[in-house]
Design a protein around this motif. Structure first.
Motif, PDB file in Angstrom:
ATOM      1  N   VAL A 297       0.833  -1.197   0.000  1.00  0.00           N
ATOM      2  CA  VAL A 297       0.000   0.000   0.000  1.00  0.00           C
ATOM      3  C   VAL A 297       0.868   1.246   0.000  1.00  0.00           C
ATOM      4  CG1 VAL A 297      -1.687   1.314   1.311  1.00  0.00           C
ATOM      5  CG2 VAL A 297      -1.866  -1.168   1.205  1.00  0.00           C
ATOM      6  N   GLU A 298       1.848   1.268   0.891  1.00  0.00           N
ATOM      7  CA  GLU A 298       2.694   2.451   0.983  1.00  0.00           C
ATOM      8  C   GLU A 298       3.529   2.633  -0.275  1.00  0.00           C
ATOM      9  OE1 GLU A 298       2.618   4.772   3.192  1.00  0.00           O
ATOM     10  OE2 GLU A 298       1.034   3.738   4.244  1.00  0.00           O
ATOM     11  N   LYS A 299       3.855   1.547  -0.944  1.00  0.00           N
ATOM     12  CA  LYS A 299       4.662   1.653  -2.149  1.00  0.00           C
ATOM     13  C   LYS A 299       3.926   2.386  -3.251  1.00  0.00           C
ATOM     14  CE  LYS A 299       7.429  -1.138  -5.332  1.00  0.00           C
ATOM     15  NZ  LYS A 299       7.864  -2.504  -5.681  1.00  0.00           N
ATOM     16  N   VAL A 300       2.646   2.064  -3.440  1.00  0.00           N
ATOM     17  CA  VAL A 300       1.918   2.705  -4.522  1.00  0.00           C
ATOM     18  C   VAL A 300       1.501   4.130  -4.190  1.00  0.00           C
ATOM     19  CG1 VAL A 300       1.077   0.551  -5.479  1.00  0.00           C
ATOM     20  CG2 VAL A 300      -0.316   1.731  -3.789  1.00  0.00           C
ATOM     21  N   VAL A 301       1.402   4.473  -2.895  1.00  0.00           N
ATOM     22  CA  VAL A 301       0.981   5.824  -2.549  1.00  0.00           C
ATOM     23  C   VAL A 301       2.109   6.840  -2.708  1.00  0.00           C
ATOM     24  CG1 VAL A 301       1.562   5.862  -0.087  1.00  0.00           C
ATOM     25  CG2 VAL A 301      -0.469   7.081  -0.898  1.00  0.00           C
ATOM     26  N   ARG A 302       3.340   6.382  -2.825  1.00  0.00           N
ATOM     27  CA  ARG A 302       4.442   7.327  -2.976  1.00  0.00           C
ATOM     28  C   ARG A 302       4.278   8.126  -4.256  1.00  0.00           C
ATOM     29  NH1 ARG A 302       7.519   2.876  -1.672  1.00  0.00           N
ATOM     30  NH2 ARG A 302       8.466   2.856  -3.732  1.00  0.00           N
TER      31      ARG A 302
ATOM     32  N   TYR B 145      -7.245   0.198  -1.755  1.00  0.00           N
ATOM     33  CA  TYR B 145      -5.965   0.598  -1.180  1.00  0.00           C
ATOM     34  C   TYR B 145      -4.785   0.359  -2.114  1.00  0.00           C
ATOM     35  CZ  TYR B 145      -5.207  -4.367  -0.123  1.00  0.00           C
ATOM     36  OH  TYR B 145      -5.046  -5.724  -0.210  1.00  0.00           O
ATOM     37  N   ARG B 146      -5.004  -0.360  -3.209  1.00  0.00           N
ATOM     38  CA  ARG B 146      -3.930  -0.580  -4.179  1.00  0.00           C
ATOM     39  C   ARG B 146      -3.907   0.474  -5.284  1.00  0.00           C
ATOM     40  NH1 ARG B 146      -1.388  -5.334  -3.436  1.00  0.00           N
ATOM     41  NH2 ARG B 146      -2.436  -6.968  -2.243  1.00  0.00           N
ATOM     42  N   SER B 147      -4.884   1.368  -5.265  1.00  0.00           N
ATOM     43  CA  SER B 147      -5.013   2.359  -6.328  1.00  0.00           C
ATOM     44  C   SER B 147      -4.502   3.729  -5.874  1.00  0.00           C
ATOM     45  CB  SER B 147      -6.477   2.482  -6.753  1.00  0.00           C
ATOM     46  OG  SER B 147      -6.680   3.640  -7.528  1.00  0.00           O
ATOM     47  N   PRO B 148      -3.469   4.256  -6.521  1.00  0.00           N
ATOM     48  CA  PRO B 148      -2.984   5.595  -6.172  1.00  0.00           C
ATOM     49  C   PRO B 148      -4.069   6.655  -6.322  1.00  0.00           C
ATOM     50  CG  PRO B 148      -1.363   4.457  -7.518  1.00  0.00           C
ATOM     51  CD  PRO B 148      -2.606   3.614  -7.545  1.00  0.00           C
TER      52      PRO B 148
ATOM     53  N   ALA C 130      -7.302   6.263  -5.924  1.00  0.00           N
ATOM     54  CA  ALA C 130      -8.229   6.123  -4.802  1.00  0.00           C
ATOM     55  C   ALA C 130      -7.644   6.735  -3.540  1.00  0.00           C
ATOM     56  CB  ALA C 130      -8.566   4.655  -4.569  1.00  0.00           C
ATOM     57  N   MET C 131      -6.339   6.590  -3.361  1.00  0.00           N
ATOM     58  CA  MET C 131      -5.675   7.173  -2.193  1.00  0.00           C
ATOM     59  C   MET C 131      -5.703   8.690  -2.256  1.00  0.00           C
ATOM     60  SD  MET C 131      -2.466   4.595  -1.782  1.00  0.00           S
ATOM     61  CE  MET C 131      -2.738   2.854  -1.475  1.00  0.00           C
ATOM     62  N   ARG C 132      -5.437   9.217  -3.428  1.00  0.00           N
ATOM     63  CA  ARG C 132      -5.503  10.674  -3.587  1.00  0.00           C
ATOM     64  C   ARG C 132      -6.917  11.172  -3.365  1.00  0.00           C
ATOM     65  NH1 ARG C 132      -1.812   9.560  -7.843  1.00  0.00           N
ATOM     66  NH2 ARG C 132      -3.516   9.485  -9.360  1.00  0.00           N
ATOM     67  N   ALA C 133      -7.896  10.411  -3.875  1.00  0.00           N
ATOM     68  CA  ALA C 133      -9.304  10.810  -3.716  1.00  0.00           C
ATOM     69  C   ALA C 133      -9.707  10.835  -2.246  1.00  0.00           C
ATOM     70  CB  ALA C 133     -10.208   9.862  -4.502  1.00  0.00           C
ATOM     71  N   ALA C 134      -9.259   9.839  -1.475  1.00  0.00           N
ATOM     72  CA  ALA C 134      -9.582   9.804  -0.046  1.00  0.00           C
ATOM     73  C   ALA C 134      -8.979  11.010   0.666  1.00  0.00           C
ATOM     74  CB  ALA C 134      -9.066   8.505   0.575  1.00  0.00           C
ATOM     75  N   PHE C 135      -7.736  11.312   0.368  1.00  0.00           N
ATOM     76  CA  PHE C 135      -7.092  12.470   0.983  1.00  0.00           C
ATOM     77  C   PHE C 135      -7.844  13.749   0.641  1.00  0.00           C
ATOM     78  CE2 PHE C 135      -4.276  16.086   1.067  1.00  0.00           C
ATOM     79  CZ  PHE C 135      -3.554  15.929   2.242  1.00  0.00           C
ATOM     80  N   MET C 136      -8.218  13.901  -0.624  1.00  0.00           N
ATOM     81  CA  MET C 136      -8.867  15.129  -1.057  1.00  0.00           C
ATOM     82  C   MET C 136     -10.265  15.278  -0.474  1.00  0.00           C
ATOM     83  SD  MET C 136      -6.649  16.855  -2.535  1.00  0.00           S
ATOM     84  CE  MET C 136      -7.792  18.203  -2.871  1.00  0.00           C
ATOM     85  N   ARG C 137     -10.975  14.177  -0.227  1.00  0.00           N
ATOM     86  CA  ARG C 137     -12.282  14.283   0.430  1.00  0.00           C
ATOM     87  C   ARG C 137     -12.121  14.891   1.822  1.00  0.00           C
ATOM     88  NH1 ARG C 137     -13.260   9.225  -2.118  1.00  0.00           N
ATOM     89  NH2 ARG C 137     -12.773   8.048  -0.222  1.00  0.00           N
ATOM     90  N   LEU C 138     -11.092  14.450   2.533  1.00  0.00           N
ATOM     91  CA  LEU C 138     -10.838  15.001   3.863  1.00  0.00           C
ATOM     92  C   LEU C 138     -10.343  16.434   3.782  1.00  0.00           C
ATOM     93  CD1 LEU C 138      -9.118  11.928   5.562  1.00  0.00           C
ATOM     94  CD2 LEU C 138     -11.539  12.578   5.590  1.00  0.00           C
ATOM     95  N   PHE C 139      -9.526  16.718   2.794  1.00  0.00           N
ATOM     96  CA  PHE C 139      -9.010  18.075   2.636  1.00  0.00           C
ATOM     97  C   PHE C 139     -10.138  19.046   2.309  1.00  0.00           C
ATOM     98  CE2 PHE C 139      -6.864  21.586   0.476  1.00  0.00           C
ATOM     99  CZ  PHE C 139      -5.882  21.877   1.408  1.00  0.00           C
TER     100      PHE C 139
END
Length: 222
Positions: A21-26, A80-83, A85-94
């Protein structure tokens, strides 16, 4: 939270999933530089608000602290394997802290950004993941409700956190693996068996800018 009957080797296998998970979010595939000193937590929390905690006699190998009961704002990490999706989750909170809430309030950013993973210990597969921002103290008593149905306010009870920090700008998969293994070994040395079904990664600093701090985490009951 503490589990008995799951050995350290299994914990390493379990933790390997979150390393991916952490690898793809970089932001890129730059190999993490090893050996960097993590930015001190007290320095970070003097610059940006962090959750309140009490120290609880950690060791030189890991930090042990008791987090106070507090409200966080969270959203599902649907893939959690999709970069993206990770960006989208962060932006919803932002967007929530930027005014997408019932009061239109501008809420200060806090640290850390935490992603909590739940694992089926039988299948060794992640069943859910959520990303969270800590709600700052000025809004703890009455945080505004989100206007996005996929964003929710969550109260975390007082809990024990075991963590090990790294200071790499872009931690590699191998670096995360080593960090979780070291955390597990340190906890086992103290007679604590991690609850392998719930674990987290926490980012305290903006990736690639200045001294960094990321943490591998397991949780326990106070």
């Amino acid at each position: 939270y503490l589990s008995s009957g799951i050995n350290a080797e299994y914990g390493v296998v379990l933790a390997a999933t979150v390393f991916a998970v952490e690898k793809v979010v970089r932001m890129n595939d730059v190999e993490g530089r090893r050996g960097r000193t993590p930015k001190p937590l007290d320095k970070i929390c003097a610059e940006i608000e962090c959750p309140a905690f009490d120290s609880a006699n950690g060791t030189d190998d890991y930090m042990k602290r008791i987090l106070h009961e507090s409200v966080w704002v969270g959203t599902p990490l649907e893939n959690y394997r999709s970069p993206s999706a990770m960006r989208a989750a962060f932006m919803r909170l932002f967007r929530y802290i930027s005014g997408a809430n019932a009061d239109g309030a501008k809420i200060p950013m806090t640290a850390p950004v935490v992603t909590v993973y739940h694992m089926n210990t039988t299948t060794q597969k992640i069943t859910s993941a959520h990303t969270y921002f800590y709600v700052p103290s000025a809004f703890q008593a009455a945080p505004p409700q989100p206007t996005d149905d996929t964003v929710q306010l969550v109260t975390f009870e007082r809990q024990l956190v075991y963590s090990r920090a790294i200071g790499d700008r872009y931690p590699s998969e191998a670096r995360w693996s080593k960090t979780f293994q070291e955390l597990i070994a340190s906890m086992m040395k103290e007679g604590v068996t991690p609850n392998y079904s719930v674990f987290a990664t926490a980012g305290y600093t903006r990736p690639g800018f200045g001294q960094q701090r990321n943490e591998a985490m397991y949780f326990g009951e106070v």
